[in-house]
Design a protein around this motif. Structure first.
Motif: not given
Ligand code: NDP
Length: 338
Positions: A135, A159-161, A181, A185, A201, A225, A247-248, A253, A277, A279, A322, A327
């Motif tokens: 991704t 995060g993961a991405v 957050g 981090k 933020y 994201n 991406c997301g 959600y 997009f 993935v 999440l 995380n």
């Molecule tokens: P992460 O490992 O980044 O975990 C989610 C993180 O999002 C949390 O740790 C938190 O971090 C942050 N978060 C949660 N709620 C909120 C909020 N209300 N406002 C702002 N930040 C928030 O997840 P991924 O890296 O796996 O995924 C990141 C994004 O990529 C997601 O939106 C996911 O849906 C998307 N994605 C899209 C794909 C695609 O095919 N288009 C495939 C895979 C993922 P913090 O402490 O920084 O707030």
């Protein structure tokens, strides 16, 4: 066979109790009528934000709702214990679409990949070398067309991405800032992943002012994201001909009421290209991705942080975490290490 199943469809914030542990019996053999199926012992499961989407009752969405009382489906890494598929044999390590249980009978192997490189942690196939890694790679290079010297902003950057997008952007010679957050981090972004700067933020009530401080001349590339308010503020700070990789939108959600974005007209006036997009659009290029990323990982040019949760029973709490940012890095659940 222990399983984590969805109890009822969720509205608003998901809770740990929306998922329950169930035990069923299973024969450790592919049934005779399941030609082309693979029985997998799950080792590592991946907690991904989109799983929350499938916990809602959905109609006409890009994914289907989960089936109630059936195990949550998601990505994972496992070992083949029996197979009637010509490409997979007993003992093979695989990653791909499986389910939140100890053993899964995978009847459709379209999203099942053989693990070819075992000299890195196997859990990396839930993150760096799996779906989130692909991704980050395709969402950044294919959608953003980065050029040396450009400014890049990444939300949910630790995060993961996000952690990978930042490192790819640095390797492309960009100036990179991330938002996350917590202080820990932010430190990780700057000290471990080599971001030029980062901010918390949650301590910046005015996102627009924060972005102006970090990008006095504007943002060329935004890797989104989170969507929502951050996207709205970014639109005000984009440069002419900027690119946004949609991406997301994790901020949307787990809420009952979706947030509106007010500043969309900037897309017109600044000639911004914003592209979404999935993935899965790029899985046919997965081996190209691995060929590029593996040497970078082995040479220490890319690093990866995981947040490991022990035991299948911990999966619901890890998933819910999440959405509050509990995380730090890629959220992985260990079901078994062998
Ligand atoms: P992460 O490992 O980044 O975990 C989610 C993180 O999002 C949390 O740790 C938190 O971090 C942050 N978060 C949660 N709620 C909120 C909020 N209300 N406002 C702002 N930040 C928030 O997840 P991924 O890296 O796996 O995924 C990141 C994004 O990529 C997601 O939106 C996911 O849906 C998307 N994605 C899209 C794909 C695609 O095919 N288009 C495939 C895979 C993922 P913090 O402490 O920084 O707030």
């Amino acid at each position: 066979n222990k399983q984590i199943v969805l109890r009822a469809y969720v509205k608003g914030s998901a809770k740990q109790s929306d998922m329950i542990l169930k035990t069923s019996t299973i024969k450790l053999k592919v049934p005779e009528h399941c030609n082309g199926a693979v029985l997998v012992k799950n080792l590592y499961l991946s907690c991904d934000p989109y799983i929350r989407t499938r916990m809602s009752f959905l109609q006409g969405s890009y994914v289907d709702s989960f089936t109630l009382a059936s195990p949550i489906q998601g990505y994972g890494v496992g070992r083949v214990v029996d197979s009637s598929h010509p490409n997979f044999k007993k003992g093979d390590l695989v990653w791909g679409m499986t389910a939140w249980e100890e053993y899964t009978l995978i009847t459709s192997t379209e999203r099942l990949f053989k693990v070819q490189h075992t000299d890195l942690p196997l859990s990396y196939y839930t993150g760096l070398l799996g779906m989130p890694g692909a991704t980050a790679y395709f969402g950044f290079y294919e959608i953003c067309s980065p050029k040396q010297g450009e400014t890049v902003f990444i939300s949910a950057a630790s995060g993961a991405v996000g952690q990978l997008v930042g490192q790819f952007a640095k390797l492309s010679g960009c100036y990179v800032v991330g938002s996350a957050g917590s202080k820990d981090k932010v430190d990780l972004l700057k000290n471990k992943f080599g971001f030029d700067d980062a901010f918390n933020y949650k301590e910046e009530p005015d996102f627009n002012a924060a972005l102006k401080r970090y990008f006095p001349n504007g943002i060329d590339i935004y890797f989104d994201n989170v969507g929502g308010k951050m996207l709205d503020a970014v639109l005000l700070n984009m440069r002419l001909h900027g690119r946004i990789s949609a991406c997301g939108m994790i901020s949307q959600y787990d809420v009952e009421e979706l947030e509106g974005v007010k500043n969309l007209f900037n897309i017109v006036t600044k000639r911004i290209r914003m592209e979404g997009f999935l993935v899965s659009d790029y899985y046919h290029l997965y081996s190209k991705f691995l060929d590029t990323v593996l040497p970078l990982v082995k040479d220490g040019k890319i690093t990866y942080v995981e947040d490991i949760s022990e035991g299948l029973e911990s999966a619901p709490s890890a998933l819910i975490g999440l959405f509050s940012g509990r995380n730090i890095g890629k959220q992985v659940v260990v079901v078994s290490r062998e």
